[in-house]
Design a protein around this motif. Structure first.
Motif, short mmCIF file in Angstrom:
data_model
loop_
_atom_site.label_atom_id
_atom_site.label_comp_id
_atom_site.label_asym_id
_atom_site.label_seq_id
_atom_site.Cartn_x
_atom_site.Cartn_y
_atom_site.Cartn_z
N LEU A 35 -9.53 1.31 -4.43
CA LEU A 35 -9.45 -0.29 -4.53
C LEU A 35 -9.09 -0.53 -6.06
O LEU A 35 -8.81 -1.98 -6.54
CB LEU A 35 -11.09 -0.55 -4.32
CG LEU A 35 -11.41 -0.16 -3.08
CD1 LEU A 35 -12.95 -1.00 -3.37
CD2 LEU A 35 -10.76 -0.98 -2.14
N VAL A 69 0.76 -1.02 0.44
CA VAL A 69 -0.08 0.02 -0.38
C VAL A 69 0.52 0.95 -0.14
O VAL A 69 0.71 2.26 -0.92
CB VAL A 69 -0.65 -0.22 1.16
CG1 VAL A 69 -1.89 1.26 1.26
CG2 VAL A 69 -1.89 -1.64 0.94
N THR A 90 -8.02 0.05 2.45
CA THR A 90 -7.90 0.43 1.29
C THR A 90 -8.22 -1.37 0.12
O THR A 90 -7.36 -1.45 -1.05
CB THR A 90 -6.08 1.00 0.74
OG1 THR A 90 -5.21 -0.73 1.47
CG2 THR A 90 -5.78 1.72 1.20
N THR A 91 -8.95 -2.21 0.85
CA THR A 91 -8.94 -3.52 0.74
C THR A 91 -10.71 -3.55 0.30
O THR A 91 -11.68 -3.15 1.25
CB THR A 91 -8.28 -4.83 1.04
OG1 THR A 91 -8.84 -5.38 2.25
CG2 THR A 91 -6.85 -4.24 1.03
N GLY A 104 -4.97 -2.83 4.50
CA GLY A 104 -6.10 -4.30 4.78
C GLY A 104 -7.02 -4.36 5.69
O GLY A 104 -5.75 -4.04 6.87
N GLU A 121 -6.69 -10.53 -5.71
CA GLU A 121 -7.51 -9.84 -4.09
C GLU A 121 -8.61 -9.27 -4.21
O GLU A 121 -9.90 -9.42 -3.17
CB GLU A 121 -6.71 -8.72 -3.63
CG GLU A 121 -4.83 -9.04 -3.11
CD GLU A 121 -4.56 -8.71 -1.68
OE1 GLU A 121 -5.04 -7.12 -1.45
OE2 GLU A 121 -3.83 -9.10 -1.94
N VAL A 122 -9.59 -8.95 -4.77
CA VAL A 122 -10.91 -8.45 -5.33
C VAL A 122 -11.62 -9.46 -4.81
O VAL A 122 -13.06 -9.23 -5.14
CB VAL A 122 -10.82 -7.61 -6.87
CG1 VAL A 122 -12.29 -8.02 -7.46
CG2 VAL A 122 -9.77 -6.32 -7.53
N LEU A 150 -5.89 -2.62 -6.52
CA LEU A 150 -5.74 -4.10 -6.56
C LEU A 150 -6.00 -5.31 -7.21
O LEU A 150 -6.31 -5.37 -8.20
CB LEU A 150 -7.75 -4.73 -5.86
CG LEU A 150 -7.54 -3.36 -4.11
CD1 LEU A 150 -8.86 -3.99 -3.98
CD2 LEU A 150 -6.95 -4.30 -3.11
#
Lengths: 364, 364
Positions: B172, B48, B132-133, B107, B179-180, B175
């Motif tokens: 997002l 990040v 941020t996730t 996250g 992870e999405v 990402l």
């Protein structure tokens, strides 16, 4: 037996003070709805373990409890994250669950450490304080638990109130003489904060207390815990008032940090710190007699009232800068306005603090 | 921008969801009375940090804040007491005091870790979640913070609510695809727990969500956070109801532990765990269609629904025994009674659990 209550709404809890209370530990747990299905974790240190571990474990097992034990090295160094992690290993291996309780059997170090284990294990399990030192009357009441960081004391912790505090004064009889005096330092402190009558009583009963007279100890611990409980009830999370309990602690903690945790006992460092706070009081315009009277009473208990000469003033000042009782750069001190009366002063000049530290050096 | 509130009396706080919200981070802190006098601590991870650290730090400094930063390695391994201690070193050296705040930018790992720093530093300072996730929509709401022990996940922690959660969906967009998908797993989970309509909406909008369509994401995060906020409001400290949020987590955590944290992403493990819980549901007499429907929807999001073959069943069962969701020996599971409806079952037979684990092995 005497009993008092720390009033904190639904988190209120009793303090039991008396001789021989440990014999009923299993029944007392039961009375507080700590059941026998989930294992208990009994935390103590090597010194206390020698005297009481087998006996307390036996009493608990006789009451139907499964008991895991964690015995840590005696002394402040056990208040570390690495020792905390070791204890949590024991807890996990013993299968402690959310209905378990952690019992702290020992002095302030054990109470602070085991209390933070209880606060953080599974985000919080129940906790019982069984203090075995006079000093621990202070730390065992009020729910402040913590471990140290190499840069500062008690800086990693929580507020986690116990289910009850069980003070068996029989356990105090095995205390070394030096620890008795250091413990009485913190006990008299409760009087210096807000009970002049108790200070006078301590002054008149110093010999009995030093000789560990049961009736005198029971009375003193009852009153001392009562002062602590009263302050905590009014300010659980140290929003303001509770800070008065830190009389002598700003200088005291710094002395402990610079001396390397061990040379000075906590109560000894606090005794010196109380004299320091009283001397700051004089600089703020209060009578100089507060400092001389504080010093006279503490000397009666055989406590140190001077800073060891080899402790460097710059190092002491630096340690205070790391102390958590500093807010936004200004120096906060608990200042005695009289014997048995204090105020929180948030703008004490660091120049004055340095002068007082220098004035307290041995041989000055 | 959408806004919702986690209702917790005097600890209530807002969740802001929208695109570009990070630009106003300094003003938002000010609105929440986090002043510029005491330094902030910004915690993030290496991944990040690459994208956002300099920008966020710059925005804060432009707003008059002093900012200390702690950048930890990406991944679950940073949720340890030793990393916590390192961050507290940064905090002490930067002079963080009781009026400071800790900002978690990242996250779930960063949020859990930074949150436990905030909970324990000086026994608790303020805390802000900047997820941020997608996955972190779950962990960033509700105040559960923790680090791991080598024997069990999240076993050392606290309940510590943030001042606010700021969800900038622009973050997002960077990402990785995997992870999405893993994040959407936990988002759909909120629907499986108590919002059938939301599950149907996710089912119909899977493509848009996978393509990170802004409007779809804003809606889904708003609803997902809303489910979480509702449950947390009713049961802050996981006395009962809150456990329903752990749908899929009993098996999921065990898979993560056995796979060694990393092989399976959390959301992937939870996806497999949700199918497991649905299969247990069938054994308890509920329709088998719940399991097949759960599996079909999760497959649509490209999520794994089988246990990797090399993960040993005994090891998985053993890991569950260490999981803190076991109380007094009985196995507690969150069981779907239908799509969008769950119950807490405290007496699930471990024989059935083993059968379900075996049935979920790849290639069975």
């Amino acid at each position: 037996m005497k009993q008092l209550t720390v009033e904190l709404g639904e988190r209120s809890y009793p303090i039991y003070v008396g001789e021989g209370l440990l014999n009923d530990i299993a029944a007392t747990l039961g009375k507080h709805r700590i059941g026998t299905k989930s294992p208990l974790l009994l935390v103590t240190d090597e010194q206390v373990a020698k005297h009481y571990l087998e006996r307390v474990k036996g009493l608990l097992e006789a009451g139907g409890y499964k008991v895991a034990t964690a015995v840590v090295a005696s002394g402040e160094k056990s208040k570390s994250l690495s020792v905390l992690e070791d204890i949590i290993t024991v807890a996990l291996e013993a299968g402690l669950d959310r209905n378990s309780a952690v019992l702290a059997l020992g002095g302030g170090v054990v109470g602070d450490l085991a209390g933070f284990v209880a606060a953080s294990y599974m985000r919080g399990v129940r906790f019982v304080q069984i203090p075995t030192t006079i000093l621990a009357h202070d730390s065992s009441v009020g729910g402040k638990v913590a471990v140290n960081h190499r840069l500062a004391k008690n800086v990693i912790g929580a507020f986690h109130q116990p289910e009850f505090v069980l003070y068996d004064i029989a356990t105090l009889k095995s205390l070394p003489d030096r620890e008795v005096r250091a413990g009485l330092s913190e006990l008299v402190k409760e009087g210096f904060i807000l009970d002049r009558e108790f200070v006078e009583w301590c002054d008149a009963n110093a010999e009995k207390l030093l000789a560990l007279d049961s009736a005198a100890l029971e009375h003193a611990l009852y009153i001392g815990c009562g002062v602590k409980a009263k302050v905590v009830s009014e300010d659980e999370k140290e929003g303001g008032l509770r800070a008065i309990l830190n009389l002598g602690h700003t200088i005291g903690h710094a002395l402990e940090a610079v001396a390397g945790y061990g040379e000075l006992l906590h109560g000894e460092a606090i005794a010196i710190g109380m004299v320091g706070a009283a001397r700051l009081s004089a600089k703020l315009g209060n009578p100089a007699s507060i400092a001389s009277e504080t010093e006279r009473i503490l000397r009666q208990f055989g406590l140190p009232v001077r800073i060891p000469r080899h402790l460097d003033t710059d190092a002491i000042m630096g340690a205070m800068m790391h102390d958590k009782k500093f807010t936004e750069g200004s120096m906060v001190f608990i200042i005695p306005k009289d014997i048995g009366e204090v105020e929180i002063n948030r703008s004490v000049s660091s120049v004055w603090v340095r002068e007082v530290v220098d004035s307290l050096k041995e041989g000055e």
